[in-house]
Design an enzyme around this catalytic site. Sequence first.
Site, PDB file in Angstrom:
ATOM      1  N   SER A 186      40.142 -26.061 110.061  1.00  0.00           N
ATOM      2  CA  SER A 186      39.456 -24.677 110.114  1.00  0.00           C
ATOM      3  C   SER A 186      37.961 -24.820 110.332  1.00  0.00           C
ATOM      4  O   SER A 186      37.388 -23.801 110.569  1.00  0.00           O
ATOM      5  CB  SER A 186      39.565 -24.061 108.518  1.00  0.00           C
ATOM      6  OG  SER A 186      40.998 -23.391 108.809  1.00  0.00           O
ATOM      7  N   LYS A 188      30.824 -18.916 105.017  1.00  0.00           N
ATOM      8  CA  LYS A 188      32.244 -18.190 105.419  1.00  0.00           C
ATOM      9  C   LYS A 188      32.509 -17.325 103.924  1.00  0.00           C
ATOM     10  O   LYS A 188      32.363 -17.847 102.854  1.00  0.00           O
ATOM     11  CB  LYS A 188      33.267 -19.446 105.451  1.00  0.00           C
ATOM     12  CG  LYS A 188      34.746 -19.107 105.758  1.00  0.00           C
ATOM     13  CD  LYS A 188      35.486 -20.091 105.800  1.00  0.00           C
ATOM     14  CE  LYS A 188      36.934 -19.973 106.232  1.00  0.00           C
ATOM     15  NZ  LYS A 188      37.625 -21.126 106.424  1.00  0.00           N
ATOM     16  N   SER A 208      40.100 -21.438 110.509  1.00  0.00           N
ATOM     17  CA  SER A 208      39.648 -20.379 110.050  1.00  0.00           C
ATOM     18  C   SER A 208      38.115 -20.032 109.967  1.00  0.00           C
ATOM     19  O   SER A 208      37.819 -18.799 109.330  1.00  0.00           O
ATOM     20  CB  SER A 208      40.378 -19.853 108.639  1.00  0.00           C
ATOM     21  OG  SER A 208      40.003 -21.091 107.736  1.00  0.00           O
TER      22      SER A 208
END
Lengths: 534, 534
Positions: B223, B124, B199
């Site tokens: 997330s 990420k 996320s």
Amino acid sequence: MIATKLISEARSHRDSSILVDPLLSPLPDTLPKNVTKIADSILTPEELKITSYDVPELLQAIRSEEYSCEAVTRAFLRRAALAQKLTNCLTELLPSRAIARAKYLDSLPISEHGRFQGLPVSIKEHHGMEGLTNNGGYVAWIGKPQDGRCSTQEVLLQAGAVLHARTTQPQTTMHLETSTNIYGATTNPWNTDLASGGSSDGESALIACRGSILGMGGDIGGSIRCPAANTGIYGFKPTPRRIGKLCSLAAVSGQEGIIPTQGPLASSRSGLMLFMETYLSYEPWIKDDYLVPIPWRPVTLPAKLKIAIMWSDDIVTPHPPVTRALKEVAKSLSEAGIELVEWKPEGHDDCWDITQALYYEDDGKHVEKLIAEGGEEMLLLTKWLIKDNENVKYRTVEGVWELKDRRNAYRLKYNELWLSTGAKDNHPVDAILCPAGPGAAPPHGNAKYWNYTSQWNLLEYPGVVFPVTFVDQALDGKDEAYVPKNDKDRFNWELYEPGKYVDAPVGLQIVTRRFEDEKCLDILEAVEKAMGRK
Amino acid sequence: MIATKLISEARSHRDSSILVDPLLSPLPDTLPKNVTKIADSILTPEELKITSYDVPELLQAIRSEEYSCEAVTRAFLRRAALAQKLTNCLTELLPSRAIARAKYLDSLPISEHGRFQGLPVSIKEHHGMEGLTNNGGYVAWIGKPQDGRCSTQEVLLQAGAVLHARTTQPQTTMHLETSTNIYGATTNPWNTDLASGGSSDGESALIACRGSILGMGGDIGGSIRCPAANTGIYGFKPTPRRIGKLCSLAAVSGQEGIIPTQGPLASSRSGLMLFMETYLSYEPWIKDDYLVPIPWRPVTLPAKLKIAIMWSDDIVTPHPPVTRALKEVAKSLSEAGIELVEWKPEGHDDCWDITQALYYEDDGKHVEKLIAEGGEEMLLLTKWLIKDNENVKYRTVEGVWELKDRRNAYRLKYNELWLSTGAKDNHPVDAILCPAGPGAAPPHGNAKYWNYTSQWNLLEYPGVVFPVTFVDQALDGKDEAYVPKNDKDRFNWELYEPGKYVDAPVGLQIVTRRFEDEKCLDILEAVEKAMGRK
């Protein structure tokens, strides 16, 4: 006026609690400054014998039915009552509940006592006790009922302990010595002109008087280790989250910048070890999941230990007896084949700045309010820490975040510093041996330098303090030619005169890395063996 | 204007990064909403084969020299480039550094690769990467150089991983789906009308497209777990302090009310397990002593598991496919002899109130400022969370302490609730099986109910999400007669029409107690075996 009445009631309650059965015979009219031998003329030979054991020996004596739990409890109650008269270390003695508990344990088969077998254990007052009240050193809180569960004590009781005494702490529980407007000052049994340390001072004075051989203190800046060093006993501050802290009373309970921890003080290394091992064997993290579920793990020490010695933190030079203690231990370690290197401290002044700021994110307003509510005076060491301290300010949330960022960066950097000691041989130092404070127990009112202990609170490193020597009038002369490096150093240097420290014990501290609690105590064992102790 | 230029540069950088060698053949003119099969017509049979493996099988194929690290890396680079074209899931692909790394690994004897043997791993974007820049979803941070050490990646590299792709996150990294003013929205490969979750949405979309089979996401409210559920893959949020988080970029870095954690997303349960075991086998806590030194511990599950099913949190009733998934798994568990009880949630609404307040102790001002600095628009889900949220207020330090007290009390109470399930048989439930969200992946812009995941962030309980089924147009009709319990429930109920959720995967969540991370994954194994999976 209300305050005066409350204080007088608190003192009366304590005074009547120590009216043990049989009553203590009167003390001599004039007491020496060193009161550690007074018990010899007041207690019975059997009481003296029982209270002379360290934890494992006492447990063995109960297990072998040499003494009943009740006999053990009664002996410690009498000796604790005497300790109160000599050092003012108790907020209350617990004769009824302790004897009832001891009798109950005696009614069970020995095998069902639990691993503490009826061991009397003392508890610092602000840790609370079920069914009783907590004042935490504040007049405003006199009579405040215990609220919630005392997780550590639940385990102690499950393990078969007898809680027999509650001990003093300073106003705010944030001095490294003890005085409150409720009970006055607790004194050092080796020299009553000196402080017994703080904030777990009642524990240290009581244990040094052998009115207890195992007690629970708490430490957020040195509050277990400083009193242990001041009174010649053992004290261990574990990594936070290994011992529960539910129901400990503090002015600020949501502060998480520096996390306090409970921890044991004891008359012997074996007492600390037995406490940690026993406590964790009951898996306290099941009921209190704030705790990290790490049992007491066996450790294999390297064949050749590598220990760093920190002679000074480069800010305040320790007094001569501390330096001599370090030299003596270093010599023993070296002779025992332990590799010694020098610890180069980095940024200990920054660390203390951040630490103080995080103690009081609210500029100490909560504390001030509580003191005002009790109609009591703010004591000088409270004022020194909160009001006359440029690091203590009212913070915004952004200000607190910034402090925590600085704290986190410092932690990371210090860990790198530690690991860098293994750069050449792939063997970072196993521990740091360092002072537990800038001197032996100071005359009352002078404990204004926390860095030798608080450093390891911010870093969350475990630290154990052990007794090494006593101030020696011949060996520990003042270095009159010394040129202080700064104001703090000057204050400390000016404070010293060997004659003010007669009979004062000198302890040192062993520090290991975060969560290396087991290693910390195992290294203490190795160090003491190198010193020729058992 | 500056913002437009920066955005355009960021996109160009990404677009040129995916110009893989050999270039992908052109995509069909019209793409279906479900793009999960497109790869079959674009990639070579060998690339399809390599990227079809799960983690242990792929490692075995490299170990047995069936494929070189370079061949594996090239296959995943091509498939990741395709995933970007299909779902907009990347911030950049890393062909040069990944191929160089793979070649280096190929130059070593197989036995020196480390346990990850050349495995491509995606990261990420806001977790950072050495030598590159991080924007964390903010225009203002485009081009911000990586600052500090990426502790998790250090371990991944030490273990022989190849970092091949960086993936998208939403503005603020605080939406449960993804859109930024930099890259636009990431879409769900099963149905591009739907959100891939947030996320760590880029990870989920990439892994669902098999452009990666193991990636690192982060989770402070769902997330990792929400995107895993939305895209039919596996995601694990461990207890905080088991996986490092150094150098993850966030608007607020000193906030400690709710602690984020990194964690793996993978195409299989085995990927999660292998990651946890491998990562912890490198003892990351030595270099990053923020971590708790607990290795991946073997667990013995009880002979008869006892699992609680939470059908609803009593606030928002999940959509029909979620309830059906729960019923189907419950039936399998029951048939496999696992004891099932009903979980009675307590105070999940309070928990969410505290959680949101602790996310934004500063009323979200830091985030607002960053958005303004970038000259970008505040997206609706940011506005919804920060501006239109009565729980988000500017707090004083006392206000934050009070919130933390409430949080601590809630944690204690919830632990007691959990233990109370063993009151009769001394066997508290081993896990809770519950929804991962109030429905399958929603149409873009509607992810406004976090409680099914955020609940376990405040409590710091590990949670793993696994795929169960897909929305079924025949079985999952809307309950038209349902009477919503409150506004949130109404919003969720009104959102549902099976026709909007064609092909949407449905995942569920297994939650265990704090630090029971190993048990969480072992129970997932037991559950999947009961479901007839391997």
